[in-house]
Scaffold this active site. Structure first.
Site, PDB file in Angstrom:
ATOM      1  N   HIS A 102       0.815  -1.213   0.000  1.00 54.86           N
ATOM      2  CA  HIS A 102       0.000   0.000   0.000  1.00 54.86           C
ATOM      3  C   HIS A 102       0.852   1.268   0.000  1.00 54.86           C
ATOM      4  CE1 HIS A 102       0.418  -0.198   4.534  1.00 54.86           C
ATOM      5  NE2 HIS A 102       0.473   1.102   4.383  1.00 54.86           N
ATOM      6  N   ASP A 132       0.131  -7.507   1.277  1.00 58.72           N
ATOM      7  CA  ASP A 132       0.595  -6.141   1.553  1.00 58.72           C
ATOM      8  C   ASP A 132       2.116  -6.086   1.646  1.00 58.72           C
ATOM      9  OD1 ASP A 132       0.266  -3.439   1.828  1.00 58.72           O
ATOM     10  OD2 ASP A 132      -0.087  -3.487   3.983  1.00 58.72           O
ATOM     11  N   GLY A 206       3.016   6.124   8.474  1.00 58.20           N
ATOM     12  CA  GLY A 206       4.375   6.400   8.021  1.00 58.20           C
ATOM     13  C   GLY A 206       5.345   5.317   8.455  1.00 58.20           C
ATOM     14  N   ASN A 207       4.964   4.564   9.517  1.00 59.62           N
ATOM     15  CA  ASN A 207       5.759   3.413   9.934  1.00 59.62           C
ATOM     16  C   ASN A 207       5.575   2.231   8.996  1.00 59.62           C
ATOM     17  OD1 ASN A 207       5.701   4.435  13.189  1.00 59.62           O
ATOM     18  ND2 ASN A 207       7.492   3.290  12.495  1.00 59.62           N
ATOM     19  N   SER A 208       4.559   2.275   8.154  1.00 57.50           N
ATOM     20  CA  SER A 208       4.271   1.153   7.263  1.00 57.50           C
ATOM     21  C   SER A 208       5.493   0.798   6.430  1.00 57.50           C
ATOM     22  CB  SER A 208       3.110   1.507   6.334  1.00 57.50           C
ATOM     23  OG  SER A 208       1.925   1.698   7.056  1.00 57.50           O
ATOM     24  N   GLY A 265      -7.160 -25.654  -2.816  1.00 60.65           N
ATOM     25  CA  GLY A 265      -8.311 -26.290  -3.429  1.00 60.65           C
ATOM     26  C   GLY A 265      -9.333 -26.763  -2.413  1.00 60.65           C
TER      27      GLY A 265
END
Length: 460
Positions: A102, A132, A206-208, A265
């Protein structure tokens, strides 16, 4: 007085080197309690700030309006530049960087800034919205500082950790805490789904993409999200385990553009107390197999509907996301050891980690300009198509992969499974164009969407 003099003499006699020790990573609990400074000094050069830009198409305020949608379909739909700010971690000296999808997903311009001010352009090697995660490569990178990966399966609740990133764009910041939970699944925000390490180390916007490290400076997770009501940190943050990061790096170095997960599956559900009692089990744990595709590798290994999967490669699984995480960590082309219950008796099986099969062929079709719905893209459902569009089992029939401009206007969406056009059954992708022409000018499309039925009517 004599005692004071002796202490003074002892201090005076101490060698100079003993008074100014060399900085080093703390190794004991006593040293850690004094200061994290040596650890921070060693780890922060490998944590970077990431600035990404992408061009997005703004949505018309009349989009979807039945009266003005067509009249003003071009109003307000101008491209605009969207900026994002986040963090990343250098994983190798040749400039391999991990961050969140992101932060950098679909970006057209990515700038990576080290804590010493050096700047590099970067490109995405592989990215996955569901996990992510994204792997970047710095351009013209020399020998880079990097953090070694630690196997996240060895992490325990209560361990001291540091979160390093760039919250709110104020600059590189370090916060401390502990691992407060493991095997957290389905709790992260946004599109990320799976298995997470929980920490109370403060994590903010902002730590992402930043680093969650242990007291030896090893990366155990990539910070991805927080649980909050106010938008600020409440002490519940989530990090993607390093074991999955390692798989992403391996596939990126192998040249994959998209992350490939092993295909189970099957559909399953957590075993709760009621299910456990009805099956005559002990404590409620494991994943109950609710449905199995005929081509499933689990079916091939002998598992059946009603069996309970307990662990994968010795690691317990209690939810479908945990099970998918364990399979993803094992990786395509390998064999996983599965422990499960069949009729209440423990069993073991070896299951091949395979990609979703392209059998039967997808028979992809896109309707031409002369069709009733030009640009409508269709495919025959097979395991690969079902996995791409996240379709429920059983998977058969014809599915919309791209509705095209006209299909979008009448309400079609990717993943819609077409069942009938004006009452005539849709069996093959080649049927759709012919049935639409026969149905014109008044057309009714019956479809399945997310397990429910929808009926779309329009005039040509």
């Amino acid at each position: 007085m004599l005692r004071i003099c002796l202490v003074a003499l002892s201090l005076a006699a101490a060698p100079l080197a003993a008074q100014t020790p060399e900085p080093r990573v703390p190794e004991s609990q006593a040293e850690i309690s004094l200061s994290f400074a040596p650890l921070v000094k060693e780890a922060t050069p490998a944590v970077v700030n990431i600035y990404a830009r992408r061009v997005v198409q703004s949505r018309s305020p009349f989009a979807g309006d039945p009266l003005f949608g067509n009249l003003f379909r071009d109003f307000g739909g101008r491209p605009r530049v969207q900026n994002s700010l986040g963090s990343g971690v250098i994983l190798s000296e040749d400039g391999i960087v991990v961050s969140n999808y992101h932060v950098v997903g679909q970006a057209t311009d990515i700038r990576v800034v080290l804590n010493n001010g050096a700047e590099y352009e970067a490109s995405v090697l592989i990215g996955d919205e569901e996990a992510d995660l994204a792997i970047l490569k710095l351009e013209d990178a020399g020998e880079m500082p990097f953090l070694p990966l630690r196997d996240s399966d060895t992490v325990e609740v209560g361990e001291l950790v540091l979160a390093i990133g760039n919250p709110f764009g104020v600059g590189q910041t370090v916060s401390s805490g502990i691992v407060s939970g493991l095997a957290r699944s389905g709790t992260a925000t946004g599109n990320a789904r799976g298995y997470f390490i929980q920490t109370d180390a403060p994590i903010n916007p902002g730590n992402s993409g930043g680093a969650l490290i242990d007291v030896k400076g090893r990366l155990i997770g990539v910070n991805t999200s927080i649980l909050t009501r106010s938008g600020g940190s409440n002490g519940i943050g989530f990090a993607i385990p390093s074991a999955l990061v390692a798989q992403f790096v391996d596939q990126a170095r192998a040249g994959n553009d998209d992350f490939e997960r092993p295909w189970a599956g099957m559909t399953g559900q957590p075993v709760n107390a009621d299910i456990s009692e009805s099956l005559g089990l002990g404590l409620p744990n494991g994943v109950l197999i609710a449905d199995l595709h005929p081509q499933s590798p689990f079916a091939e290994a002998g598992l059946e509907v009603g069996d309970v999967v307990l662990d994968v490669d010795g690691q317990p699984v209690n939810t479908p996301p945990e099970m998918l995480f364990r399979m993803s960590v094992r990786g395509l082309g390998h064999v996983a050891r599965i422990r499960y219950l069949h009729d209440g008796a423990p069993q073991e099986a070896k299951v091949e980690m395979i990609a979703a099969p392209e059998t039967p062929p997808r028979e992809a079709v896109t309707l031409d300009e002369d069709a009733v719905l030009p640009g409508l893209a269709l495919a025959r459902i097979n395991p690969a198509v079902g996995a791409e569009l996240n379709l429920p089992l059983p998977d058969d029939g014809v599915v919309v992969t791209d509705p095209g401009p006209y299909g979008t206007r009448i309400g079609l969406r990717p993943g819609d499974v077409l069942r009938a056009i004006n009452g005539r059954a849709v069996e093959k992708t080649g049927d759709v164009g012919r049935l639409l022409k026969r149905a014109a000018p008044r057309v009714r499309i019956d479809a399945l969407r997310g397990g429910g039925r929808v009926s779309l009517r329009f005039r040509t």
